[in-house]
Design an enzyme around this catalytic site. Structure first.
Site, PDB file in Angstrom:
ATOM      1  N   HIS A  69    -115.844  -7.736 -91.463  1.00 33.62           N
ATOM      2  CA  HIS A  69    -115.335  -7.355 -92.772  1.00 33.62           C
ATOM      3  C   HIS A  69    -116.049  -8.014 -93.629  1.00 33.62           C
ATOM      4  O   HIS A  69    -116.382  -8.852 -93.385  1.00 33.62           O
ATOM      5  CB  HIS A  69    -113.786  -7.913 -92.388  1.00 33.62           C
ATOM      6  CG  HIS A  69    -112.827  -6.885 -91.903  1.00 33.62           C
ATOM      7  ND1 HIS A  69    -111.733  -7.178 -91.145  1.00 33.62           N
ATOM      8  CD2 HIS A  69    -113.086  -5.424 -91.221  1.00 33.62           C
ATOM      9  CE1 HIS A  69    -111.185  -6.453 -90.570  1.00 33.62           C
ATOM     10  NE2 HIS A  69    -112.070  -5.344 -90.761  1.00 33.62           N
ATOM     11  N   ASP A  71    -114.946  -8.949 -96.489  1.00 35.68           N
ATOM     12  CA  ASP A  71    -114.764 -10.605 -96.965  1.00 35.68           C
ATOM     13  C   ASP A  71    -114.760 -11.433 -96.172  1.00 35.68           C
ATOM     14  O   ASP A  71    -114.632 -12.702 -96.403  1.00 35.68           O
ATOM     15  CB  ASP A  71    -112.860 -10.814 -97.284  1.00 35.68           C
ATOM     16  CG  ASP A  71    -112.134 -10.312 -96.035  1.00 35.68           C
ATOM     17  OD1 ASP A  71    -112.689  -9.668 -95.115  1.00 35.68           O
ATOM     18  OD2 ASP A  71    -111.047 -10.702 -95.895  1.00 35.68           O
ATOM     19  N   HIS A  72    -115.701 -11.367 -95.133  1.00 36.02           N
ATOM     20  CA  HIS A  72    -116.361 -12.467 -94.545  1.00 36.02           C
ATOM     21  C   HIS A  72    -117.925 -12.505 -94.226  1.00 36.02           C
ATOM     22  O   HIS A  72    -118.524 -13.016 -93.844  1.00 36.02           O
ATOM     23  CB  HIS A  72    -115.787 -12.186 -92.697  1.00 36.02           C
ATOM     24  CG  HIS A  72    -114.422 -12.599 -92.884  1.00 36.02           C
ATOM     25  ND1 HIS A  72    -113.610 -13.765 -92.435  1.00 36.02           N
ATOM     26  CD2 HIS A  72    -113.101 -11.928 -93.127  1.00 36.02           C
ATOM     27  CE1 HIS A  72    -112.550 -13.980 -92.733  1.00 36.02           C
ATOM     28  NE2 HIS A  72    -112.302 -12.744 -92.989  1.00 36.02           N
ATOM     29  N   ASP A 177    -110.566 -14.477 -88.776  1.00 35.66           N
ATOM     30  CA  ASP A 177    -109.175 -13.764 -88.839  1.00 35.66           C
ATOM     31  C   ASP A 177    -109.145 -13.584 -87.093  1.00 35.66           C
ATOM     32  O   ASP A 177    -110.084 -13.238 -86.504  1.00 35.66           O
ATOM     33  CB  ASP A 177    -109.293 -12.440 -89.420  1.00 35.66           C
ATOM     34  CG  ASP A 177    -109.583 -12.725 -90.774  1.00 35.66           C
ATOM     35  OD1 ASP A 177    -109.410 -13.572 -91.418  1.00 35.66           O
ATOM     36  OD2 ASP A 177    -109.638 -11.459 -91.704  1.00 35.66           O
ATOM     37  N   GLU A 202    -106.968 -18.937 -90.241  1.00 35.71           N
ATOM     38  CA  GLU A 202    -106.330 -18.179 -91.321  1.00 35.71           C
ATOM     39  C   GLU A 202    -104.830 -18.281 -91.563  1.00 35.71           C
ATOM     40  O   GLU A 202    -104.330 -18.677 -90.586  1.00 35.71           O
ATOM     41  CB  GLU A 202    -106.791 -16.891 -90.943  1.00 35.71           C
ATOM     42  CG  GLU A 202    -106.300 -16.127 -89.852  1.00 35.71           C
ATOM     43  CD  GLU A 202    -105.507 -14.781 -89.986  1.00 35.71           C
ATOM     44  OE1 GLU A 202    -105.279 -14.608 -91.078  1.00 35.71           O
ATOM     45  OE2 GLU A 202    -105.688 -14.147 -89.035  1.00 35.71           O
TER      46      GLU A 202
END
Lengths: 646, 1035
Positions: A69, A71-72, A177, A202
């Site tokens: 993802h 955001d990672h 996550d 998370e």
């Protein structure tokens, strides 16, 4: 020694995950994500905090990416190609395969649609990916001599992993996550019981507790079935990876069982390519998919056909998966424009849509008209179904994982501040584990474990080989207020095995630590055994003492002493049932309790200031700690004993 | 040969030992030789104790029982007591135990062995010896209290494997029921609870079993605090305490208050542990309602929060308890592994009995489980609902209907049929749901027409339960029915047919509204008599139905009043297993007028309708009590389902049927419990399924429309042969079958014969006819003695046969007439009730493999030691050993059971079988199997098929199947004729020429079907040095 965790991103926020952990001289960066909400420098973590000089290669030992993802992983090409990091990067095989697709797609959107300045180019992505070392699940990777890392299955998306890192005695897990409940295509997170100093988890859903997934699936299937049974068309806008596959497996399964013949379409593009990856990466999917793929690969969608633009206006019911997910533009929006005006049709929306997208507008209230742009307005009469599938674990899942791993310290990231605070409180109060929720650019320092290696002596090893268990009955009230309290009516049968308890750890200066058996200790130290004994000089009233004294010239003869002891012996054996009283002539002994007649007037154990000492005969008593109860019992008997001599 | 026995004090060489062994196992070795070997071995044991010597000694004792006492003493004094090696001591214990096993007179001697010795061995440093001893503790007859103490102590062992064995041992002790001391029980329980937090999966799952076993004892022993303990157990099942005990295993021993950490077992990371946890949960039958409710919600319930207590559990831990109990079952039901989901579904069966409110909540979840991707889980969920329905805890709501009725359209037959079973019992709250169910059933009917019979049956049952709804539905739809009936009364439409079935059920419901069904509807229904009666076979036969319909079409008031009179009849507490013979018996026992018969038709119906679903709750609750019933019931359920698939066979859904049967088999395989009598039942059912499977395959060939690709003549012949075989096994391998059951099997035999006779191509009509007539005569004698009403099929076969006998043999072979017969056949349900025993044999050749062959001298006989275990045989059974060589030469040996102990349930003996014609070769392989003669007169005919060529065993097959097929009768028969050698040679039995059969019973007929055939490849190896000669006369 300490572990320092510098939170560069996802501290009290969702987005741009990035944590730099220093332990025992090694520095690992976990995730290197970007924040989609910003379009300026704030979209990237503040890398300058890692190293002012910009020499990231020496400042970082390695980078670990948990999943694909943005955001990672979004900031990774920027960090490697623009900032110049060239050290090792670790991620799982699927992540390595899928990450370039995501990055490239994002770059295109940024540059081609929004006309923004390029942060990194296609070549950058390719170059960056060349630095990546792919790892497999549960494979222990030695990054260097001291640091090794291992990936564990995390659910969430294809290839998502939690990472275990260990330097010397210090160990930690960074979860990325994860999802603790399985879905249709991915399994639940799975990890071993590890001894951890730190867990970084998370906390997207820090307070939410989700109901059974069955309910959500049922609602979804019911809505879709009802729509197609009525001849309507179903539009499912999704992003290419993850949700699309899950929903499609769900529908396929239902279609198969219900023997439905209505076509399911995938809009061309990324999705079909992604399906191919899913088919290849079967070992990363759920148990069910793995079990059945030899007969039928769950991603070989039988009912799925490719969608052609010309079919938008074709009559008859169908189901269509189209990108992008939030109806923010592209093909899904185009189809939506055509299908929205009919009440027969259905649009499903994901649980979360970014503000400003059509999806977001549809979710807020039930609009009948939507402004596509300044000039066009769209009649929305179709039904809208909101999906609440989420690949993140809920609060219960986080608690379960923390409980299972029971680390010494927990740090929460990737969540909203107030919710994280609640969860932090729960972890602290219910599990008794200290917990932090640092904001961005804060550093948390915690102490770490240090183990001592010790040699064991032969005697100790020998004694450890043989079982040596004992049973004891204890009243369980003193047991740390556990629920055993409630069983006060019966004493608890306890089993103990003393093997290791018999060992003693010796640390001498400049020598290696050593474990000895307790019997060896005195020998090694060259000391004698010391024993602590209690003593009390107990007076006993003797009414006719004078008489006796007169005959014996104030000196108690041996025979007298013996006769008193004899008397006492008779008395005691009457009072103490089962006590084993031994008479040694000069003194009596009960277990470790020793009684003899005291002739020393200045006996230091004489407490009572005896005015009429002529009236009493003194008995010196000594005993060891173990027999304290017995001792006081005997003394109380002696106190009440009135010695009627002869 | 004397030089083989060394007199020096040197340790015996392996060669010497090997030769000793040969002597020992050879039954013809003279006694003096054996004694000298014994002495040598004993001496050797004194000097240098050795495990090989021990082995030989124990073998010697087992073969020469006169020496067993001496051997026992020698081993005890020389090896056990004087040995310094723990391993050797353990081995000698093993030897002693096995010696005393073979010689019952030594059983006291083993009791006298000091327990202390055993215990001290356990405390030795060797872990493998320790675990071995603990695992085998039962063999040494250690006192239960000592054993318990040992096991309890060893739960502290640092080796996880030992901990697991100790826990398993504790479970074993709990089953003996000897321990009654409360604190002991409590101690075991608490210790097991501590181990729920163990680091090892295996230990955790063993701990769950232990907690469950001891917890249940605890619950049972504390009458006044039953609920408290039950709750405690339940909650404990779910979580475990990682308290200070665990710091032993965890170097990381924190001292913070959270040491005492709770962790849920149902949420364990290991799948095995989770399955075990839910299995254990399903065994608890008493739990506080609020705990139960909490398990279904992941959030802590508001009520619970208010009360701040959970069941009987202490309040101070409330927070942790509540959050741990929360949603455990939900987690279980949505687990990644279907094993866990299935187990969780199963656990709901007992739990839903406890509380109605919980059952309601659980139903919401179960309905969602119907959407699961695993068929096993969906089926389990439906079965659980069926359980709930029989207990009256199934309250269906509108929200459930979409999912629930959706399963009626499932492509899996089992799922559909399970759903319909529930629908039969369910009580629908309002007419909307009733209509919805009706529509779904119609949809089911349209999509899967093969379900028709079952659907009609469901409609009829639901109709009976919801009379009012039926009436209003029918009244609305009567026009539709009338329209369909206009003209030629063709009710082709499935919907109309279904409506009719629904309508005719109304008079049997309890309400007063029955009369409002227009009588003409009943006359319409008459036109569908065949279809309807096929569906309602479990309730009434065709005649009764006709009588009922014609009566109702005249006036419906009749039945209502008549029924009210009959209300008091006792009802049977059987859910849906019907025994139609019960009621039909009385009717046909006497002559009646037609009107009386009508009333009886109605009364039959009534006695059925009285079996209302809700009244079944109480007797069903007792099912849990008896273990036997627990197995018998599912078996009977399976048998009931087998009956249900008959229509599918009939309509040719062969693949589907085969798949279903396979599923049944898998299900059966789960009943491994060896409680009384159930093994036989399970084996019988398996065999029965085999029969049905073959039947289904055969039936495929008799379907008119099917075009079978490449189905040569041979294939059908082959399957029919198999079917014959299976049926014969069914008849001969089980004892304890009732008359009815035998009758049902015989009916299948008749069916097989009929099937054969149908096909012109198969040219063995004479033999088959003969078999048919012998079978019929057997059937008739059963019918007469048991006074049972024959089924239509049986009576039709009888009639046809009579006809045949009267007419000439030419006309008799009319395949068409036999084909007509097939129409009358329908599979009746098999109900197992009594105890069935399976005749079974196990045959092993000890210590023999390709590495370790038996020595022989070529062209001289060799003795083959067979360890034989027989189950449930009587001395009347005639058993044979068959030995065949690679080149197909075969030899038979008769086993005279009178020589081998009494006819116990299980007898075990070693028998040295002589094999005469060893070939001139260095080594060869011999296959040995065992068979039993069966003495049915009808078997003779079988020999005509197949012939020896076909039934030859495959040479290298691992499982060689049945050896002694019909052709063996041929061999045996020839033996008794003058020229048997020649004929035997013809069929490949050349070996007989060299030695005539030794023993032969002059029984009339010798033929085949066997036991469980155990085939072994025995490797024999020629070794001149070690060779010896067997004394043939011994046999």
């Amino acid at each position: 020694m300490a572990i320092d965790s510098l939170v560069l991103g996802a501290g009290q926020q969702v987005g741009k995950s990035c944590v730099v952990v220093s332990m025992n001289g090694k520095r690992i960066m976990f995730d290197c994500g970007m924040d989609m909400a910003y379009h300026d420098h704030r979209r990237y973590p503040d890398f300058s905090r890692i190293s002012n000089s910009g020499d990231f290669d020496s400042a970082l030992t390695c980078i670990v990416i948990t999943h694909f993802h943005l955001d990672h992983i979004g900031a990774l090409p920027y960090f490697t190609e623009v900032c110049g990091y060239s050290g090792p990067i670790y991620m799982t095989y699927p992540t390595k395969a899928l990450a370039p697709l995501m990055l490239e797609d994002y770059r295109k959107v940024m540059v081609e649609r929004r006309g923004e300045e390029e942060q990194f180019t296609s070549e950058h992505i390719v170059e960056c990916m060349k630095k990546v070392i792919a790892v497999d699940l549960k494979q222990t990777v030695h990054v260097d001599k001291d640091l090794w890392i291992r990936a564990y299955y995390a659910g969430h998306v294809l290839g998502a992993a939690m990472f275990y890192a260990k330097v010397g005695d210090t160990a930690m897990v960074y979860t990325g996550d994860y999802n603790m409940t399985p879905d249709r295509h991915l399994g639940a997170a799975q990890i071993d019981r590890l001894q951890l100093d730190l867990l970084i988890s998370e906390s997207t859903y820090a307070t939410t507790i989700r109901d059974s997934k069955y309910g959500r699936e049922r609602e979804f299937l019911k809505a879709v079935h009802k729509c197609v049974a009525g001849g309507g068309k179903v539009l499912i806008p999704t992003f290419a990876l993850g949700r699309a596959q899950e929903l499609c497996i769900l529908l396929e399964d239902y279609w198969e069982r219900m023997n439905l013949k209505i076509p399911i379409y995938f809009s061309s593009g990324l999705t079909m390519q992604a399906n191919m990856y899913y088919k290849m990466l079967i070992s990363w999917t759920s148990q069910k998919v793995k079990e059945t793929y030899s007969t039928h690969n769950a991603f070989d969608f039988k009912h799925v056909l490719n969608f052609d633009r010309s079919m938008i206006a074709a009559p008859g019911p169908c189901v269509l998966f189209a990108t992008p997910g939030w109806l923010s533009g592209g093909f899904s929006l185009e189809v939506f424009k055509h299908w929205a005006p009919s009440e027969m049709n259905l649009v499903t929306l994901p649980g979360y849509c970014a503000a400003g997208t059509i999806g977001h507008k549809l979710m807020s209230g039930k609009p009948t008209k939507i402004d596509l742009d300044k000039n066009t307005q769209l009649d929305v009469r179709c039904q809208i179904h909101q999906l609440s599938f989420s690949p993140h674990t809920d609060a219960k899942g986080i608690m379960d994982l923390v409980k299972f791993l029971s680390p010494k310290h927990v740090i929460l990231v990737h969540g909203e501040k107030p919710k994280m605070a609640t969860l932090k409180g729960r972890i602290h109060s219910e599990l008794g584990i200290p917990c932090d929720d640092p904001a961005n650019n804060e550093t948390v320092s915690i102490s770490s474990t240090h183990y001592v290696k010790a040699r064991a002596s032969d005697t100790f090893i020998h004694s450890s080989l043989n079982p040596n268990f004992k049973f004891s009955k204890s009243i369980s009230e003193d047991e740390s207020g556990s629920c055993l309290k409630d069983r006060r009516f019966m004493p608890q049968l306890q089993v103990t095995d003393e093997r290791t308890a018999e060992g003693i750890l010796i640390e001498e200066k400049n020598k290696k630590a050593k474990i000895l058996h307790q019997d060896e200790l005195l020998l090694m130290l060259g000391e004698k055994k010391h024993e602590v004994r209690f003593a009390y000089c107990c007076p006993i009233n003797v009414s006719n003492l004078e008489e006796t004294k007169s005959t014996s010239d104030n000196v108690l003869c041996t025979s007298d002493r013996c006769s008193w002891l004899q008397l006492l012996n008779n008395k005691l054996s009457g009072e103490i049932s089962g006590g084993n009283i031994q008479d040694f002539g000069e003194h009596l002994q009960v277990e470790s309790f020793d009684i003899s007649v005291c002739l020393n007037d200045k006996c230091p154990y004489r407490i009572i200031d005896t005015q009429n000492k002529s009236e009493a005969v003194f008995f010196c008593c000594t005993w060891s700690v173990a027999d304290e109860k017995l001792a006081w019992k005997i003394i109380s008997i002696m106190d009440n004993f009135d010695c009627e001599s002869h | 040969m004397e030089e083989l026995v060394p007199s020096s004090s040197e340790p015996l060489s392996p060669q010497t030992l090997a030769s000793f062994r040969s002597f020992i196992i050879n039954p013809s070795t003279p006694q003096s030789k054996i004694s000298s070997i014994f002495e040598t071995l004993t001496r050797s044991l004194q000097l240098t104790p050795d495990s090989l010597v021990l082995n030989l000694l124990s073998e010697l004792a087992s073969r020469h029982s006169n020496l067993s006492h001496l051997v026992f003493d020698s081993v005890r004094s020389n090896a056990l007591l004087s040995s310094e090696s723990i391993r050797l001591a353990a081995e000698s214990l093993d030897a002693l135990a096995s010696i005393s096993n073979t010689d019952p007179t030594l059983s006291t001697a083993i009791d006298e062995l000091d327990d202390r010795l055993f215990v001290s061995l356990c405390f030795g440093p060797s872990v493998s010896v320790r675990s071995w001893l603990l695992r085998n503790a039962e063999r040494f007859r250690i006192g239960p209290y000592l054993l318990l103490t040992l096991f309890l102590g060893f739960t502290k062992d640092p080796y996880p494997y030992v901990r697991k064995i100790a826990l398993d041992g504790l479970v074993g002790v709990s089953k003996s029921g000897i321990i009654e001391d409360r604190s002991m029980i409590n101690g075991c329980y608490c210790r097991a609870i501590e181990l729920l937090g163990d680091m090892e999966d295996q230990v955790r799952s063993a701990a769950i079993r232990t907690v469950s076993a001891w917890g249940l004892i605890l619950v049972a022993s504390n009458l006044e605090t039953k609920l408290y303990w039950s709750d405690d157990l339940f909650v404990k099942e779910i979580f475990t305490e990682i308290n200070r005990t665990l710091t032993f295993h965890r170097v990381n021993g924190r001292t913070s208050p959270s040491c005492h950490l709770l962790c849920s077992m149902g949420r364990d990371m290991s799948m095995v542990v989770r399955v075990e946890a839910f299995d254990a949960l399903g065994k608890i039958n008493l739990v506080s309602e609020d705990i139960l409710l909490q398990t279904l919600s992941k959030r802590v319930l508001a009520i619970t929060k208010e009360k701040r207590s959970l069941g009987q559990c202490p309040a101070e831990q409330f927070e942790i308890l509540a959050s741990n109990v929360a949603g455990v079952l939900v987690h279980g039901l949505e687990d990644e592994f279907y094993e866990v989901r299935k187990s969780a579904c199963h656990s709901l069966r007992t739990l839903t009995i406890i509380s109605a409110e919980f059952a309601g909540e659980a139903l919401n979840l179960l309905m969602d489980v119907l959407n699961d991707d695993s068929m096993f889980v969906r089926l389990e969920a439906l079965e659980t609902m069926l359980h709930m329905a029989t207990c009256g805890h199934l309250k269906v709501q509108g929200t459930h209907m979409h999912m629930f009725l959706g399963t009626l359209l499932d492509s899996n037959t089992l799922i559909r049929s399970a759903t319909r079973k529930i629908l039969k019992l369910v009580k629908l709250p309002n007419i909307e749901l009733f209509r919805l169910s009706f529509d779904s059933l119609i949809e089911n009917l349209e999509k899967h027409p093969q379900d028709e019979a079952d659907i009609f049956s469901v409609l009829f049952h639901t109709g009976c339960n919801h009379g009012k709804f039926v009436v209003s539905t029918i009244n609305e739809a009567s026009e539709e029915i009338d329209q369909a009936s206009e003209g030629k009364l063709g009710f082709d439409s499935a919907r109309v047919a279904a409506l009719l079935v629904l309508a005719i059920s109304a008079p049997l419901s309890h309400g007063e509204h029955v009369c409002s069904i227009p009588p003409r509807i009943f006359s319409y229904a008459v036109t569908l008599l065949g279809r309807i009666s096929r569906a309602l076979t479990d309730i009434m036969d065709q005649n009764a139905l006709l009588a009922y319909l014609s009566q109702c079409s005249i006036s419906t008031t009749f039945s209502a009043t008549e029924l009210n009179i009959r209300r008091g009849e006792p009802c049977l507490p059987v859910a849906n297993i019907e025994i139609p013979n019960d009621t039909s018996n009385e009717i046909d026992g006497s002559t009646r007028t037609s009107s009386q018969q009508e009333k009886d038709g109605a009364s039959k119906l009534q006695s059925w309708t009285m079996r209302e679903p809700l009244e079944l709750a109480a007797p069903l609750g007792e099912f849990q009590v008896e273990v036997r019933d627990e197995v018998m019931k599912p078996i009977n359920l399976i048998l009931a389902k087998v009956k249900d698939i008959w229509p599918s066979i009939h309509s040719g859904f062969t693949n589907e049927v085969l798949r279903t049967l396979r599923n049944f088999k898998e299900e059966l395989a789960t009943f491994t419990s060896d409680s009384l009598g159930t093994i036989g039942a399970v084996a019988f059912t398996l065999q029965y399924l085999q029969v049905i499977k073959q039947l289904a395959k055969v039936w495929e060939h008799f379907l008119p429309a099917k075009k079978l690709c490449s189905s040569g003549l041979g294939e059908l012949d082959l399957i029919l042969g198999k079917l014959d075989m299976r049926l014969r096994e069914l008849r001969s391998r089980f004892t304890g079958l009732s008359m009815e059951q035998e009758l049902q099997i015989l009916e299948l035999v008749l069916l097989t014969c009929t099937l054969r006779l149908c096909k012109v191509e198969i040219c063995c009509h004479f033999a088959t006819l003969k078999k048919l007539s012998t079978t019929v005569s057997r059937v008739e004698s059963i019918l007469k003695s048991a006074n049972i009403e024959p089924t239509i099929f049986i009576s039709e076969v009888g009639k046809l046969l009579c006809l045949n006998e009267m007419s000439s043999s030419e006309a008799s072979c009319n395949p068409f007439m036999f084909k007509e017969l097939l129409k009358h056949f329908s599979l009746s349900q098999f109900v197992l009730c009594g105890r069935l025993n399976q005749i079974k044999a196990e045959l092993t050749i000890p210590d023999n493999d390709s590495e370790n062959p038996l020595p022989f001298v070529s062209r001289l006989p060799v003795g083959i030691p067979c360890d034989i275990t027989l189950h449930n045989t009587s001395n009347e059974n005639k058993l044979w050993l068959r030995m065949s060589m690679d080149d197909e030469s075969t030899q038979f040996v008769f086993l005279d059971l009178n020589l081998f102990g009494s006819s116990d349930e299980v007898r075990k003996f070693t028998y040295v079988a002589p094999f005469y014609k060893t070939p001139n070769a260095i080594s060869f392989t011999l296959r040995v199997c065992m068979g039993m003669e069966c003495l049915f007169e009808d078997v003779l005919s079988v020999k005509k098929y197949g012939g020896p060529e076909r039934s030859r065993p495959a040479l290298y097959g691992i499982r060689l199947g049945l050896f002694l097929t019909g052709d063996e009768s041929l061999i045996f028969k020839h033996w008794r004729t003058v020229d048997f050698c020649k004929k035997a040679e013809d069929i490949g039995a050349s070996s007989f020429m060299h030695k005539p059969p030794i023993l032969f019973q002059e029984s009339l007929l010798v033929t085949s079907p066997l036991f469980q055939v155990v085939c072994l490849a025995i490797s024999l190896k020629l070794d001149a040095m070690e060779a010896f000669i067997i004394n043939v006369g011994a046999f």
